[in-house]
Enzyme design. Sequence first.
Site, PDB file in Angstrom:
ATOM      1  CE  LYS A   3      31.646  44.962  44.305  1.00 18.85           C
ATOM      2  NZ  LYS A   3      31.422  43.551  43.873  1.00 18.85           N
ATOM      3  CE1 TYR A  43      36.086  43.285  41.233  1.00 17.19           C
ATOM      4  CE2 TYR A  43      35.378  45.338  40.221  1.00 17.19           C
ATOM      5  CZ  TYR A  43      35.377  44.462  41.290  1.00 17.19           C
ATOM      6  OH  TYR A  43      34.670  44.769  42.435  1.00 17.19           O
ATOM      7  CG  ASN A 106      28.804  41.558  45.466  1.00 15.91           C
ATOM      8  OD1 ASN A 106      29.229  42.634  45.045  1.00 15.91           O
ATOM      9  ND2 ASN A 106      29.516  40.445  45.452  1.00 15.91           N
ATOM     10  CG  HIS A 109      36.279  45.205  45.980  1.00 12.86           C
ATOM     11  ND1 HIS A 109      36.531  44.011  45.342  1.00 12.86           N
ATOM     12  CD2 HIS A 109      37.489  45.680  46.377  1.00 12.86           C
ATOM     13  CE1 HIS A 109      37.837  43.792  45.350  1.00 12.86           C
ATOM     14  NE2 HIS A 109      38.442  44.794  45.963  1.00 12.86           N
ATOM     15  CD  GLU A 120      41.822  45.287  45.284  1.00 10.78           C
ATOM     16  OE1 GLU A 120      41.234  45.458  46.377  1.00 10.78           O
ATOM     17  OE2 GLU A 120      41.656  44.277  44.584  1.00 10.78           O
TER      18      GLU A 120
HETATM   19  P1  ADP Z   1      34.343  38.802  46.049  1.00 14.30           P
HETATM   20  O1  ADP Z   1      33.880  40.193  45.657  1.00 14.30           O
HETATM   21  O2  ADP Z   1      33.497  38.228  47.147  1.00 14.30           O
HETATM   22  O3  ADP Z   1      35.815  38.736  46.330  1.00 14.30           O
HETATM   23  P2  ADP Z   1      34.959  37.517  43.494  1.00 14.30           P
HETATM   24  O4  ADP Z   1      36.327  38.090  43.628  1.00 14.30           O
HETATM   25  O5  ADP Z   1      34.828  36.053  43.241  1.00 14.30           O
HETATM   26  O6  ADP Z   1      34.054  37.848  44.787  1.00 14.30           O
HETATM   27  O7  ADP Z   1      34.185  38.256  42.316  1.00 14.30           O
HETATM   28  C1  ADP Z   1      34.340  39.656  42.113  1.00 14.30           C
HETATM   29  C2  ADP Z   1      32.984  40.260  41.845  1.00 14.30           C
HETATM   30  O8  ADP Z   1      32.485  39.759  40.607  1.00 14.30           O
HETATM   31  C3  ADP Z   1      31.879  39.902  42.854  1.00 14.30           C
HETATM   32  O9  ADP Z   1      31.921  40.712  44.013  1.00 14.30           O
HETATM   33  C4  ADP Z   1      30.623  40.137  42.030  1.00 14.30           C
HETATM   34  O10 ADP Z   1      30.307  41.532  41.917  1.00 14.30           O
HETATM   35  C5  ADP Z   1      31.064  39.635  40.658  1.00 14.30           C
HETATM   36  N1  ADP Z   1      30.716  38.223  40.476  1.00 14.30           N
HETATM   37  C6  ADP Z   1      31.269  37.134  41.082  1.00 14.30           C
HETATM   38  N2  ADP Z   1      30.707  36.000  40.675  1.00 14.30           N
HETATM   39  C7  ADP Z   1      29.768  36.340  39.760  1.00 14.30           C
HETATM   40  C8  ADP Z   1      28.840  35.611  38.953  1.00 14.30           C
HETATM   41  N3  ADP Z   1      28.783  34.273  38.997  1.00 14.30           N
HETATM   42  N4  ADP Z   1      28.031  36.313  38.126  1.00 14.30           N
HETATM   43  C9  ADP Z   1      28.088  37.663  38.046  1.00 14.30           C
HETATM   44  N5  ADP Z   1      28.943  38.423  38.788  1.00 14.30           N
HETATM   45  C10 ADP Z   1      29.775  37.778  39.629  1.00 14.30           C
HETATM   46 MG    MG Z   2      37.466  39.062  45.083  1.00 14.46          MG
END
Ligand code: ADP
Ligand code: MG
Length: 131
Positions: A3, A43, A106, A109, A120
Amino acid sequence: MIKPEAVAAGHSGKIIDLILSNGFTIVALKYTRLSHEEAGTFYAVHKERPFYGELVEYMAGGPIIAAILEKSNAVEDFRKLIGATDPADAAEGTIRKQFAESKAKNAVHGSDSDENASIEGAFFFSTREQH
Ligand code: ADP
Ligand code: MG
C-alpha cells in the site's frame, strides 16, 4: 498489494523479501498508482462501510506495488503472513506487525478468497503480464 504509505516509507524491498522467503513465488509484479475511480472499484465491496471514502483517498494517494503470488494454500497462508487488519492485533513476525502504521494504513492488501484473488489479479494484470 503493497500500500502507498509502505511504498513511500521504503519498505517494499523488505516486504517482497519476506514474501519470497515464506515460499511464495511471483507470477506478476507492477509499480503503479490507482486513480480514485480505480481505488473505488477495487474496494467496492466496502462501499457501505463508514471508512470507504477514507480508504479510497488513501489508496489513490500514492504509488503502490501490485503482485500476483503463487503457493499452495496461498490465500490463507498469505493472510497468515500479513497478520490481522489492525497491527495492534497482528501476531509477532507478521508483515503488518512490522510495517503497518495503523488499522487503516496497514502496509499490505491480501485477497480473501481464490475467487477474489482471480478478480483482483485480472484488475491489475493482462495474461501477457503473468508468468
Ligand atoms: P483486510 O485488509 O485485513 O482484508 P478489510 O477487508 O476488513 O481488511 O478492510 C480493507 C481495508 O480497509 C483494510 O486493510 C484497511 O486498510 C481499511 N480498514 C479496515 N477497517 C478500517 C477502519 N475501521 N478504519 C479505517 N480503515 C479501515
Ligand atoms: Mg479484505
